[in-house]
Design a protein around this motif. Structure first.
Motif, PDB file in Angstrom:
ATOM      1  N   CYS A 133      -6.532 -30.876 -61.401  1.00  0.00           N
ATOM      2  CA  CYS A 133      -7.291 -31.531 -62.466  1.00  0.00           C
ATOM      3  C   CYS A 133      -8.662 -30.884 -62.675  1.00  0.00           C
ATOM      4  N   CYS A 136      -8.526 -28.226 -65.207  1.00  0.00           N
ATOM      5  CA  CYS A 136      -7.649 -28.536 -66.343  1.00  0.00           C
ATOM      6  C   CYS A 136      -8.486 -28.977 -67.541  1.00  0.00           C
ATOM      7  N   ASN A 139      -8.731 -32.758 -68.188  1.00  0.00           N
ATOM      8  CA  ASN A 139      -9.343 -33.616 -67.177  1.00  0.00           C
ATOM      9  C   ASN A 139     -10.159 -34.701 -67.863  1.00  0.00           C
ATOM     10  N   CYS A 142      -6.325 -37.406 -69.868  1.00  0.00           N
ATOM     11  CA  CYS A 142      -4.935 -37.099 -69.526  1.00  0.00           C
ATOM     12  C   CYS A 142      -4.197 -38.397 -69.224  1.00  0.00           C
ATOM     13  N   ASP A 180       0.888 -24.474 -70.285  1.00  0.00           N
ATOM     14  CA  ASP A 180       0.944 -24.456 -68.819  1.00  0.00           C
ATOM     15  C   ASP A 180       2.047 -25.417 -68.393  1.00  0.00           C
ATOM     16  N   LYS A 183       2.163 -28.282 -65.751  1.00  0.00           N
ATOM     17  CA  LYS A 183       1.596 -29.603 -65.989  1.00  0.00           C
ATOM     18  C   LYS A 183       2.484 -30.451 -66.897  1.00  0.00           C
ATOM     19  N   GLY A 241      -2.173 -31.598 -69.659  1.00  0.00           N
ATOM     20  CA  GLY A 241      -2.737 -30.299 -70.004  1.00  0.00           C
ATOM     21  C   GLY A 241      -1.698 -29.218 -70.195  1.00  0.00           C
ATOM     22  N   ASP A 250     -10.392 -24.936 -71.147  1.00  0.00           N
ATOM     23  CA  ASP A 250     -11.162 -25.221 -69.935  1.00  0.00           C
ATOM     24  C   ASP A 250     -12.392 -26.072 -70.258  1.00  0.00           C
ATOM     25  N   THR A 253     -13.154 -28.577 -67.479  1.00  0.00           N
ATOM     26  CA  THR A 253     -13.014 -28.181 -66.078  1.00  0.00           C
ATOM     27  C   THR A 253     -14.366 -28.273 -65.379  1.00  0.00           C
ATOM     28  N   GLN A 261      -9.559 -22.087 -64.947  1.00  0.00           N
ATOM     29  CA  GLN A 261      -8.296 -22.668 -65.370  1.00  0.00           C
ATOM     30  C   GLN A 261      -7.156 -21.657 -65.178  1.00  0.00           C
TER      31      GLN A 261
END
Lengths: 302, 497
Positions: A133, A136, A139, A142, A180, A183, A241, A250, A253, A261
């Motif tokens: 996370c 991500c 973050n 989510c 990604d 995730k 994500g 990012d 992040t 990321q």
């Protein structure tokens, strides 16, 4: 699905050729307005309602994450995460998000069998999610993170996807949307947004078992080689994500020196920078890949 | 002309293959020689059945040499060869079914639903008409029987439930119903499709009458070439078909037999995953139309019930696993499963049996009745498959492999099945690291059972759950670093990644 073939070269794909790889679910929901009881409170819901509509209308004894549910713009219910299980007097433990509301049904959210099923299934979702996370872009916004916090998950029973060798590379090949898959929770919202709402026919569900993944209907390996028109609807509906607009991948992040990321996953597929004219390949030049699946080799025991 | 009406000496060759080496030999006999399909018991095949005047002589596992001797002997007439037969039985000269014998492999159970198998030419409508008769029963009679017959197998939407409610749902739903005969995957369904395709189609036609259906689709695995050929030939030869009939193949993967995945395959989807329910396919099935889905076993039972007037109190049971060759027999529901073992070679000693298909329950005793209630009470499955594990087999390895199979071949749709089977396999792998967490395994399997979308995930944990009860000492032994059967690697040899 009765459209006639288009003649012009820049026609959108015919709906007949859209192959999302998902099942055609029956229409789900009550036929008329019905009254059900949720945790002792009577609630009347309209036609087309599922039990989740009733559950969401009352202050329930237990929280029901219903993680994969979206229920807007013809998306869902996919009913894949099974974190919406509730107990009913008539039918036992059922998934609230896809179970038709039925007159007189008595629903309990705090029943032990249902609560355990929601908890175990949420942990099972986490077991296949790389819980990175801090690097991500989603973050703090989510759905999976929210559900895990809400359910007070401290130590998921089955751990998380932490083995970097098992990670799929980040697909950073498109100029607009990054994927990604580590995730991805396979909620199918993006596939439905792409096919049922935007009628673009780009994304699909593919594979089976642990190989189940979001892929491309033209069989491409990367977003860049897909027929994506960069509408962004998939990223909008993505609960995690897994699909994020480029430039903000990012955005949220935590700034840890040297940990980004991209290197949180370690493998990245970059774009080729080839200029594309027109921007996406003409769809009719690309066959839809619908090769049926073969029986898979089963991993050796142990 | 029907095989049952002839006055001449008749030679039947019962075998899965229509063309056999002994068939080439016996073709020269001064008698009618006919290929009649498999009996379900390969141990006695090719089986030569010599019939004359209400007597049949059995020549089991007939070699070319034996067939040549038979050919020579037949020149002197039927009586000159019967002494060399494995069994000779007297019966009604127009017997509609393979006569009962004391041949050990064929003595298990009864032959009511299996009656045509190994006795009638599978794709000859005259034989079926003479022996059973293409049914013209009125819908009300069919529905009454449908209220007494339970669906057979996980490929049947009405597994262990009576058929009539599903038919009523289909009749009341919008649109003309379709009848799907699911013959994908299970040995008994393949046998019936190959050896008694008219019984399958006749039963399906009865369901069509009972539901006002407009078409019948027989769904078979694309690898079962023989069954596909036989049913297609029977479709072409079906006299005055009441509704359209066709054969559709699906991919040769285990999950493709699940009723809603069968419908996905019939609709032509290249990828198979389960559909949500309710409503089930009997309300919204193929292309949104009501669709009743029954296995070949179920509709063959219905056809036999319409012939005799009441449902046969029997179950088809396929014995497989550590045996010389799998066999399918028909046991009375009150009979013990152990009775089915007579039909196979190599079943004298066994350590365990997985009862109820791929994801059946494990037991060390087949002293349990074949009826569904007894099986479910014993925690076993009703699929009609008994898979034997020989004395040298490791139960932990067996259930581990089944869990891994489930993890690798599930459709990928729902979390309890997709992720649950993977974690189940990992929890079982933990045994090799010395960890046996029975509570955790039971919790996981319980959630898979009550929250998976379809039967695949509901049943996938059953081998493990039942084995932990019946063979728990083996789980502890593995956690202690020891495989009693000696077939699992020691801890140090197992990669922990």
């Amino acid at each position: 699905m009765s459209s006639e073939p288009f003649d012009s070269d820049d026609a959108p794909p015919l709906t007949e050729t859209i192959a999302p790889g998902t099942a055609s679910d029956p229409p789900l929901g009550a036929e008329d307005a019905v009254t059900v009881t949720v945790d002792g409170t009577e609630v009347t819901v309209g036609s087309g309602a599922t039990l989740l509509d009733a559950v969401e209308a009352v202050d329930t004894d237990d929280s029901v994450p219903a993680l994969c549910q979206y229920d807007r713009q013809d998306i869902g219910p996919r009913s894949e995460c099974r974190t919406c299980m509730v107990e009913t007097d008539e039918h036992g433990v059922v998934p609230a998000c896809s179970f038709p509301a039925e007159e007189g049904l008595d629903v309990e959210t705090a029943a032990a069998d249902a609560a355990e099923a929601r908890d175990v299934n949420l942990d099972l979702v986490l077991s296949d999610h790389n819980l990175r996370c801090t690097t991500c872009g989603k973050n703090g916004r989510c759905d999976l993170q929210d559900a895990a916090i809400e359910q007070e998950v401290e130590e998921p029973r089955y751990g998380v996807l932490g083995d970097r060798e098992e990670y799929e590379p980040i697909d950073d090949s498109s100029s607009f949307i990054q994927i990604d898959r580590n995730k991805c929770i396979l909620c199918n919202r993006c596939v439905e947004a792409c096919n049922d709402v935007q009628v673009e026919g780009v994304l699909r569900m593919e594979g089976s078992g642990q190989d189940t993944r979001i892929g491309f209907q033209n069989g491409a390996e990367t977003m860049e080689d897909s027929t994506c028109v960069s509408c962004g609807h998939c990223a909008t509906v993505c609960p995690t994500g897994a699909l994020v607009e480029k430039g903000i991948e990012d955005a949220t992040t935590i700034p840890l020196p040297g940990f980004t990321q991209k290197n949180s996953v370690g493998k990245v597929i970059d774009g080729t920078d080839d200029s594309k004219e027109p921007m996406t390949p003409k769809k009719r030049d690309l066959p839809v890949d619908t090769a049926p699946e073969e029986d898979k080799e089963v991993r050796d025991w142990p | 002309m029907s095989l049952l009406d002839t006055d001449r000496t008749t030679v039947r060759i019962a075998s899965r293959e229509a063309e056999t080496a002994i068939g080439d030999v016996l073709r020269d006999a001064d008698s009618e020689v006919h290929a009649v399909g498999s009996t379900g018991v390969p141990a006695v095949e090719p089986l030569v059945l010599l019939t004359e005047d209400g007597r049949t002589a059995f020549f089991a596992a007939c070699s070319v040499g034996r067939a040549e001797a038979l050919l020579t002997g037949l020149e002197d007439g039927f009586d000159s060869v019967v002494d060399g037969a494995d069994a000779v039985v007297e019966h009604d000269p127009n017997a509609a079914r393979l006569p009962a014998t004391d041949l050990p492999e064929l003595s298990a159970g009864q032959r009511t639903v299996l009656g045509p198998c190994g006795w009638l030419r599978p794709t000859d409508p005259d034989d079926y008409e003479a022996a059973v008769g293409f049914g013209g029963s009125d819908p009300e009679t069919i529905r009454e029987l449908g209220a007494e017959i339970l669906g057979r197998g996980w490929g049947d939407w009405c597994q262990d439930r009576t058929l009539a409610d599903s038919w009523e749902t289909a009749r009341e739903a919008d649109g003309d119903p379709t009848v799907v005969v699911n013959a994908h995957g299970t040995g008994a369904d393949t046998l019936l499709s190959s050896s008694a395709p008219f019984a399958v189609l006749d039963g399906a036609a009865a369901v069509a009458r009972a539901t006002d259906a407009e078409r019948i689709v027989v769904y078979i695995s694309q690898d079962d070439d023989h069954a596909v050929d036989q049913v297609e030939t029977a479709v072409w030869g079906y006299p005055d078909p009441p509704v359209s009939m066709s054969v559709v193949t699906g991919p040769a993967v285990y999950r493709a037999a699940e009723p809603t995945m069968a419908i996905e395959a019939i609709e032509g989807n290249h990828r198979l995953e389960a559909r949500l329910r309710p409503p089930g396919p009997d309300e919204t099935g193929i292309h949104d139309r009501p669709t009743v889905v029954h296995t070949a076993r179920t509709v063959a039972h219905l056809a036999a019930a319409l012939d005799t007037g009441s449902p046969a109190d029997s179950r088809l049971v396929t014995v497989t696993g550590d045996v010389a060759a799998p066999a399918t027999v028909e046991l009375p529901e009150r009979a013990r499963l152990a009775a089915a073992l007579d039909a196979v070679d190599g079943a004298e000693e066994y350590k365990a049996a997985c009862v109820g298909g791929r994801f059946g329950g494990l037991t060390d005793s087949l002293d349990v009745r074949a009826g569904p209630e007894s099986l479910l009470d014993a925690g076993l499955g009703t699929e009609g498959v008994v898979e034997l594990l020989g004395e040298d087999r490791c139960v932990v390895k067996f259930v581990g492999e089944r869990a891994q199979f489930a993890a690798d071949t599930n459709c990928g749709r729902c979390v309890p099945c997709r992720e649950g089977t993977t974690q189940l396999a990992e929890l079982l792998r933990d045994l090799y690291d010395g960890r046996y967490r029975r509570d955790g395994i039971e919790e996981l399997i319980g959630v898979m059972e009550r929250s998976s979308i379809c039967t695949f995930g509901v049943d996938a944990g059953r081998p493990t759950r039942t084995a932990m009860t019946e063979f728990e000492s083996e789980f502890h032994a593995h956690a202690d670093g020891r495989c009693p059967a000696g077939s699992c690697p020691r801890k140090a040899e197992v990669s922990t990644t």
